[in-house]
Design a protein around this motif. Structure first.
Motif, mmCIF file in Angstrom:
data_model
loop_
_atom_site.group_PDB
_atom_site.id
_atom_site.type_symbol
_atom_site.label_atom_id
_atom_site.label_comp_id
_atom_site.label_asym_id
_atom_site.label_seq_id
_atom_site.Cartn_x
_atom_site.Cartn_y
_atom_site.Cartn_z
ATOM 1 N N LYS A 2 2.351 -17.980 -5.315
ATOM 2 C CA LYS A 2 3.263 -17.528 -4.277
ATOM 3 C C LYS A 2 4.512 -16.887 -4.865
ATOM 4 C CE LYS A 2 1.644 -21.125 -1.248
ATOM 5 N NZ LYS A 2 1.920 -22.376 -0.586
ATOM 6 N N LYS A 3 5.072 -15.951 -4.109
ATOM 7 C CA LYS A 3 6.325 -15.300 -4.485
ATOM 8 C C LYS A 3 7.484 -16.077 -3.858
ATOM 9 C CE LYS A 3 4.207 -10.748 -4.705
ATOM 10 N NZ LYS A 3 4.198 -9.381 -4.193
ATOM 11 N N TYR A 4 8.642 -15.983 -4.501
ATOM 12 C CA TYR A 4 9.840 -16.667 -4.009
ATOM 13 C C TYR A 4 10.984 -15.682 -3.912
ATOM 14 C CZ TYR A 4 7.547 -21.140 -4.336
ATOM 15 O OH TYR A 4 6.680 -22.191 -4.132
ATOM 16 N N ASP A 29 4.058 -19.605 -12.809
ATOM 17 C CA ASP A 29 4.278 -20.055 -11.442
ATOM 18 C C ASP A 29 5.738 -20.466 -11.278
ATOM 19 O OD1 ASP A 29 2.980 -20.800 -8.844
ATOM 20 O OD2 ASP A 29 3.800 -22.763 -9.385
ATOM 21 N N GLU A 50 13.564 -19.492 -1.883
ATOM 22 C CA GLU A 50 12.631 -20.084 -0.932
ATOM 23 C C GLU A 50 11.320 -19.311 -0.980
ATOM 24 O OE1 GLU A 50 14.139 -17.814 3.123
ATOM 25 O OE2 GLU A 50 14.880 -19.826 2.704
ATOM 26 N N GLU A 51 10.274 -19.999 -0.591
ATOM 27 C CA GLU A 51 8.943 -19.394 -0.613
ATOM 28 C C GLU A 51 8.901 -18.182 0.312
ATOM 29 O OE1 GLU A 51 4.593 -20.817 0.804
ATOM 30 O OE2 GLU A 51 5.699 -22.237 -0.451
ATOM 31 N N GLU A 52 8.385 -17.078 -0.229
ATOM 32 C CA GLU A 52 8.240 -15.848 0.551
ATOM 33 C C GLU A 52 7.069 -16.017 1.511
ATOM 34 O OE1 GLU A 52 10.203 -13.477 0.844
ATOM 35 O OE2 GLU A 52 9.213 -11.562 1.035
#
Length: 53
Positions: A2-4, A29, A50-52
């Motif tokens: 996941k991107k942040y 990660d 925060e998580e995108e």
């Protein structure tokens, strides 16, 4: 992985790219990014991401 997103400036941390200029290799990660790493654009710490969605 996941991107942040930095909540202060909008920088996106992409694990596929990492942040090699600041010691974070591509493929890292976000959970494995060192706790002392800061946003390369505005300098806030890792807790300000925060998580995108």
């Amino acid at each position: 992985m996941k991107k942040y997103k930095c909540t202060a400036c909008g920088y996106i941390y992409d694990p596929a790219v990492g942040d090699p200029e600041n010691g974070v290799e591509p493929g890292t990660d976000f959970a494995d990014v060192p706790n002392d790493w800061v946003c390369p654009l505005c300098g806030v710490d890792k807790t300000q991401f925060e998580e995108e969605v």
